[in-house]
Design an enzyme around this catalytic site. Structure first.
Site, PDB file in Angstrom:
ATOM      1  N   ASP A 120      30.474  39.299  -5.831  1.00 40.13           N
ATOM      2  CA  ASP A 120      29.747  38.768  -4.679  1.00 40.13           C
ATOM      3  C   ASP A 120      29.831  37.248  -4.734  1.00 40.13           C
ATOM      4  O   ASP A 120      29.291  36.620  -5.652  1.00 40.13           O
ATOM      5  CB  ASP A 120      28.291  39.234  -4.748  1.00 40.13           C
ATOM      6  CG  ASP A 120      27.472  38.839  -3.523  1.00 40.13           C
ATOM      7  OD1 ASP A 120      27.880  37.904  -2.809  1.00 40.13           O
ATOM      8  OD2 ASP A 120      26.410  39.453  -3.294  1.00 40.13           O
ATOM      9  N   SER A 168      36.497  28.207  10.794  1.00 34.26           N
ATOM     10  CA  SER A 168      36.483  28.877  12.096  1.00 34.26           C
ATOM     11  C   SER A 168      36.488  27.829  13.194  1.00 34.26           C
ATOM     12  O   SER A 168      36.025  26.692  12.990  1.00 34.26           O
ATOM     13  CB  SER A 168      35.227  29.746  12.235  1.00 34.26           C
ATOM     14  OG  SER A 168      35.088  30.232  13.558  1.00 34.26           O
ATOM     15  N   TYR A 193      25.951  31.100  12.424  1.00 34.95           N
ATOM     16  CA  TYR A 193      27.367  31.199  12.062  1.00 34.95           C
ATOM     17  C   TYR A 193      28.066  29.863  12.316  1.00 34.95           C
ATOM     18  O   TYR A 193      28.808  29.370  11.465  1.00 34.95           O
ATOM     19  CB  TYR A 193      28.022  32.312  12.874  1.00 34.95           C
ATOM     20  CG  TYR A 193      29.485  32.539  12.560  1.00 34.95           C
ATOM     21  CD1 TYR A 193      29.875  33.225  11.421  1.00 34.95           C
ATOM     22  CD2 TYR A 193      30.475  32.075  13.429  1.00 34.95           C
ATOM     23  CE1 TYR A 193      31.206  33.443  11.134  1.00 34.95           C
ATOM     24  CE2 TYR A 193      31.816  32.290  13.154  1.00 34.95           C
ATOM     25  CZ  TYR A 193      32.173  32.971  12.003  1.00 34.95           C
ATOM     26  OH  TYR A 193      33.507  33.186  11.724  1.00 34.95           O
ATOM     27  N   ASN A 194      27.848  29.263  13.489  1.00 34.61           N
ATOM     28  CA  ASN A 194      28.454  27.971  13.799  1.00 34.61           C
ATOM     29  C   ASN A 194      28.077  26.925  12.751  1.00 34.61           C
ATOM     30  O   ASN A 194      28.908  26.135  12.296  1.00 34.61           O
ATOM     31  CB  ASN A 194      28.005  27.480  15.173  1.00 34.61           C
ATOM     32  CG  ASN A 194      28.474  28.364  16.309  1.00 34.61           C
ATOM     33  OD1 ASN A 194      29.287  29.266  16.115  1.00 34.61           O
ATOM     34  ND2 ASN A 194      27.957  28.116  17.500  1.00 34.61           N
ATOM     35  N   ALA A 195      26.781  26.906  12.402  1.00 35.72           N
ATOM     36  CA  ALA A 195      26.303  25.911  11.438  1.00 35.72           C
ATOM     37  C   ALA A 195      26.954  26.113  10.070  1.00 35.72           C
ATOM     38  O   ALA A 195      27.331  25.144   9.396  1.00 35.72           O
ATOM     39  CB  ALA A 195      24.782  26.003  11.318  1.00 35.72           C
ATOM     40  N   SER A 196      27.100  27.370   9.651  1.00 36.84           N
ATOM     41  CA  SER A 196      27.700  27.629   8.333  1.00 36.84           C
ATOM     42  C   SER A 196      29.157  27.199   8.294  1.00 36.84           C
ATOM     43  O   SER A 196      29.639  26.648   7.291  1.00 36.84           O
ATOM     44  CB  SER A 196      27.575  29.118   7.981  1.00 36.84           C
ATOM     45  OG  SER A 196      28.429  29.928   8.788  1.00 36.84           O
ATOM     46  N   LYS A 197      29.888  27.426   9.380  1.00 38.49           N
ATOM     47  CA  LYS A 197      31.300  27.060   9.416  1.00 38.49           C
ATOM     48  C   LYS A 197      31.490  25.541   9.510  1.00 38.49           C
ATOM     49  O   LYS A 197      32.425  24.985   8.926  1.00 38.49           O
ATOM     50  CB  LYS A 197      31.994  27.760  10.590  1.00 38.49           C
ATOM     51  CG  LYS A 197      32.089  29.273  10.419  1.00 38.49           C
ATOM     52  CD  LYS A 197      32.862  29.635   9.164  1.00 38.49           C
ATOM     53  CE  LYS A 197      33.062  31.125   9.015  1.00 38.49           C
ATOM     54  NZ  LYS A 197      33.873  31.487   7.830  1.00 38.49           N
TER      55      LYS A 197
END
Length: 351
Positions: free
Chosen positions: A106, A185, A198-202
């Site tokens: 993981d 991404s 998701y946007n923030a993590s990428k």
């Protein structure tokens, strides 16, 4: 007066920067074209080298493994699903990989990352490429979320799952003058509605790699792969919901992707690995997403307006998944033209 002087200074600075661009852009692009040509003629060979890939049990990670295998690389494959990893390993071996090591782990757990890195180097004696690819998706509007802590798991995988392996890999990559390949991404720079976390993590991962490249100064090279919409478990509808549960929801998928066509993952991986071996700093694939990036820089208001229109607006319909993009997708023939059979199939597991 002070405010006026500040504005005049700002205008002068903008004019000076414009003049510098006019002066330096032509020689810069000559340099870029020359470097690209030399990379095409003399690409890096990964034959016999060691490549570790996270998130290798399906989708992009799986097919990146196949492309490296075709080039004769030894592989260390990391993901949580051991059975799926072993199937990928068998196929990679058949495609030409001399040796494949399966490492169930993981990436959100630092101890797991330290162990799979140590096991890889102990088994092969070296590390040449680290491909950080593991990722999960989230689809919901921010204001619909009851508890933002539901999405700590997403940040742990999409951001820290890139940081931990990189931290443990750098000492080994310095010895081989190796390469880090970060799969981010287009969501890192496009305003895609219903994708807040998701946007923030990428975006965090992309900026991490940009800064790290500068700090390492060439000791370890870095390539950032920036996918658009690519055939994978994500584009088949596997996502974290607003309740923080992992499930397959193709209605939500359609609400956000609309009529955007997904590139076949095998074609994507072939182009990506080719460009990695050519030494590219960034790999935008499909290529046309570069135009969207330029829209972000030059016309952010237009990009934000169009994204809201397609992924958020429902034109008065009660269901939140009835976005304008979804309505376009439901027009006669559009779904057939833009979605491959694999994207229309619900036969994937939400785990």
């Amino acid at each position: 007066m002070t405010m006026l002087m500040g504005r005049l200074a700002g205008v002068a600075l903008q004019l000076a920067l414009a003049a510098l661009l006019v002066l330096f852009l032509p020689p810069y692009y000559v340099y870029r074209l020359t470097a690209s040509f030399l990379g095409s003629v003399f690409p890096d060979s990964v034959s016999g080298k060691v490549v570790l890939i996270t998130g290798a049990s399906s989708g992009i990670g799986e097919h990146l493994a196949y492309e490296y295998a075709k080039r004769g690389a030894n592989l260390a494959l990391v993901a949580r699903r051991e059975a799926s990893l072993r199937e990928v390993a068998d196929h990679a071996s058949a495609l030409g990989s001399p040796s494949v090591l399966v490492l169930p782990a993981d990436v959100s757990k630092p101890d797991d990352c330290r162990k799979f890195m140590d096991d890889t180097v102990a088994y092969f004696g070296r590390l040449d490429h680290l491909v950080n690819n593991a990722s999960i998706w989230q689809v919901c509007k921010f204001q619909e979320v009851e508890d933002v802590n539901y999405f700590r798991t997403l940040m742990d995988i999409n951001f820290w799952g890139h940081v931990y392996p990189t931290r443990y890999a750098i000492p080994h990559l310095k010895k081989t003058h190796g390469r880090i390949v970060g799969v981010t991404s287009n969501s890192s720079y496009i305003f895609i509605g219903r994708n807040t976390f998701y946007n923030a993590s990428k975006a965090a991962a992309l900026n991490f790699y940009d800064t790290l490249r500068m700090e390492l100064g060439g000791e370890v090279r870095i390539t950032e792969i920036v996918p658009g919409v690519v055939e994978s478990e994500i584009t088949k509808g596997k996502m974290l919901t607003k309740e923080g549960e992992m499930k397959v929801d193709q209605d939500e998928r359609d609400a956000i992707l609309g009529p955007t066509a997904a590139e076949p993952v095998a074609a994507f991986a072939k182009t990506a690995v080719k460009d990695v071996c050519r030494g590219q700093r960034y790999v935008f694939e499909p290529r046309w997403y570069m135009a969207v990036y330029l829209f972000r820089v030059c016309f952010p208001e237009i990009l934000a307006w169009s994204s809201r229109l397609l992924t958020v607006k429902t034109l008065g319909r009660p269901a939140t998944t009835d976005t304008v993009g979804r309505q376009i997708l439901d027009m006669p023939g559009v779904r057939w033209l833009t979605q491959t059979a694999s994207l229309r199939s619900p036969e994937i597991q939400a785990r």
